[in-house]
Design an enzyme around this catalytic site. Structure first.
Site, mmCIF file in Angstrom:
data_model
loop_
_atom_site.group_PDB
_atom_site.id
_atom_site.type_symbol
_atom_site.label_atom_id
_atom_site.label_comp_id
_atom_site.label_asym_id
_atom_site.label_seq_id
_atom_site.Cartn_x
_atom_site.Cartn_y
_atom_site.Cartn_z
ATOM 1 C CB SER A 125 38.626 40.241 33.516
ATOM 2 O OG SER A 125 40.012 40.424 33.600
ATOM 3 C CG ASP A 167 41.180 36.484 39.653
ATOM 4 O OD1 ASP A 167 42.121 36.639 38.852
ATOM 5 O OD2 ASP A 167 39.987 36.603 39.322
ATOM 6 C CG HIS A 212 40.789 35.735 35.492
ATOM 7 N ND1 HIS A 212 40.762 36.735 36.428
ATOM 8 C CD2 HIS A 212 40.613 36.345 34.290
ATOM 9 C CE1 HIS A 212 40.589 37.899 35.827
ATOM 10 N NE2 HIS A 212 40.483 37.694 34.533
#
Length: 515
Positions: free
Chosen positions: A236, A454, A484
């Protein structure tokens, strides 16, 4: 208010089962970096000032990890230590700060080196997350020391708390999609108060917690650990951090994985629009899985949120479910497909007038425990991202954005649109850039893992990161999944490809797809 962009993949999954010119050229950044670990560029700048040996030659005093307020002590295989880093990288001989670290030594004989993890945010604690995440990385732990740390301004590394628990709870009643002048005033007053609280808590450090600062910390960490190359796993926001590191230190890039890739070409407004699109896409996929049409299901949720905005729902506690809390509660389970049934139950309860389940999901996101104590991850996130982000949209500019954001996502667009103005409103420290510089000519191949479903870091950003890293540097691996991030989420294809790259140095063909 709560920003969802660039939140950590790991926290979302475990609970329910995110830039510009970095300053200085790559050559400047590495001019003083010797194989002995005697120095690297001091900082965002101009001259390549060698680091003092008091930093590069420091010995880490590894010892047994202790329990913290947020997590129990991990098992005996885990060791913790403290690294000293310059407060201001432009003054490497000046004041230092402490960075908390954690590691588990490689269990096999054929050790490659250290593998450094960042789990996102910005604001995620690597010290508390690494032991949990290690179950995903058991094969990697045979040949690597698994290492993570709390970046500056996070957790045990000079972590920040901008508000008391009572103040946080009180702020939950602020309308995050203002409909009147009075609500607008309250919204921006709350935003400004948060920034002032951060400044009071953080002080001088507030101007030194940027992504660039942390990337430089990483290279000091590499030297102190004794590694000639940086082996890194970023998730991320950790992908943005990895890209900035690669730009600063391209010749130090070893085997680097970037999973759930942040779009480096998007400014603050662009990131917010990407996120609105990503979460709406995930919501549509969820709605289809329940047998509802995406359009009809979305309209039903929008109507529910309007009713909650007008009259917050009762819960099993003394607290009410506001529109803000309901949105956070809906967002939370979209991070993982395994949590979709939880969302179904919570929405059905809310339709019956009971907001307890959505409130529980919102509290989980905010790290609120049963005693009413909140975690500080979102505080750190805001302090770091507002130092990174240069954009400060005005009220008028934000209002012009709202129709477009609402069209992108009727559910999340209005909240995220207002967030562009409120997130860093009246912030005490100026932002540094519009978008991060991640070009890394000459770096070794970096493996980028993109998940088509995602919600938080939409798949399109993976290609853009690959392009900006440069020819023969960014290598794309696509997973046609949901949730995610991708590694450790059930795809043997993804996991085996990542493991082969990290363990054997096998670079897959650019564009490989795992379905």
């Amino acid at each position: 208010m709560t920003r969802f962009v660039r939140w950590t993949a790991v926290a979302a999954a475990s609970a329910l089962l995110a830039t510009g010119c970095s300053g200085g050229s790559s050559d400047d950044a590495e001019a003083g970096d010797k194989s002995s670990g005697s120095g690297s560029s001091a900082a965002s700048g101009d001259s390549a000032t060698p680091l003092p040996s008091s930093l590069t030659s420091q010995k880490l005093d590894w010892g047994r990890c202790k329990a913290t307020e947020d997590s129990p002590a991990p098992g005996d295989e885990w060791q913790c230590a403290t690294l000293k880093a310059p407060l201001d990288w432009a003054k490497p001989k000046g004041r230092t700060i402490d960075l908390a670290m954690i590691r588990a030594k490689a269990t096999g004989d054929d050790r490659i080196g250290s593998l450094l993890f960042n789990f996102g945010g910005p604001g995620s604690s690597g010290v508390s997350t690494m032991p949990w995440y290690a179950t995903n990385a058991s094969q990697l732990g045979e040949r690597y020391d698994l290492v993570s740390w709390d970046p500056r301004g996070v957790g045990a590394s000079e972590g920040v708390r901008c508000r008391s628990d009572k103040e946080i709870e009180a702020s939950e009643s602020v309308d995050i999609t203002p409909d009147t002048a009075a609500e607008e005033t309250a919204y921006f007053r709350d935003a400004a108060a948060f920034g002032k609280g951060c400044q009071k808590s953080v002080g001088t450090l507030m101007a030194h917690v940027s992504t660039t600062d942390t990337a430089r910390d990483m290279d000091l960490l590499r030297q102190v650990l004794g590694d000639t190359e940086m082996h890194y796993f970023g998730i991320s926001y950790g992908t943005e951090l990895g890209g900035v590191y690669a730009h600063l230190f391209p010749r130090k890039v070893g085997r680097v994985i970037l999973d759930a890739v942040v779009d480096p070409g998007a400014d603050s407004e662009g990131h917010t629009e990407n996120q609105a699109r990503g979460f709406q896409r995930a919501l549509n996929n969820y709605l289809k899985s329940t047998g509802q049409g995406a359009e009809g299901g979305t309209r039903k949720i929008v109507d529910l949120l309007k009713r909650i905005d007008a009259s917050p729902l009762r819960t099993s506690s003394s607290r009410k479910l506001t529109e803000a809390l309901a949105l956070i509660g809906i967002i939370r389970p979209l991070y993982s497909k395994a949590s979709w049934p939880t969302l179904t139950s919570a929405l059905e309860a809310a339709e019956r007038g009971d907001g307890s389940e959505l409130l529980a999901l919102a509290d989980d996101y905010s790290e609120r425990d049963a005693s009413g104590r909140y975690g500080t991850g979102t505080h750190s996130q805001r302090v770091i991202s507002c130092l990174d982000d240069k954009q400060r949209p005005t009220l008028e500019e934000t209002k012009k954005l709202l129709p477009r954001f609402k069209k992108v996502s009727p559910v999340f667009g209005p909240m995220l649109g207002w967030d562009t103005a409120g997130w860093c409103h009246d912030w005490p420290v100026a932002g540094q850039y519009d978008t991060p510089e991640v070009s890394a000519p000459g770096a070794a191949p970096i493996l980028l893992v993109g998940n088509t479903g995602d919600p938080a870091t939409p798949y399109e950003g993976t290609r853009r990161m690959a392009d900006e890293l440069g020819k023969d540097v960014g290598v794309m691996l696509t997973w046609k999944g949901e949730g995610h991030s991708a590694y450790g989420k059930g795809s043997d294809c993804v996991d085996s490809t990542v493991n082969a790259y990290l363990l054997q140095g096998t670079v897959p063909k650019d564009g490989k797809v795992c379905s």
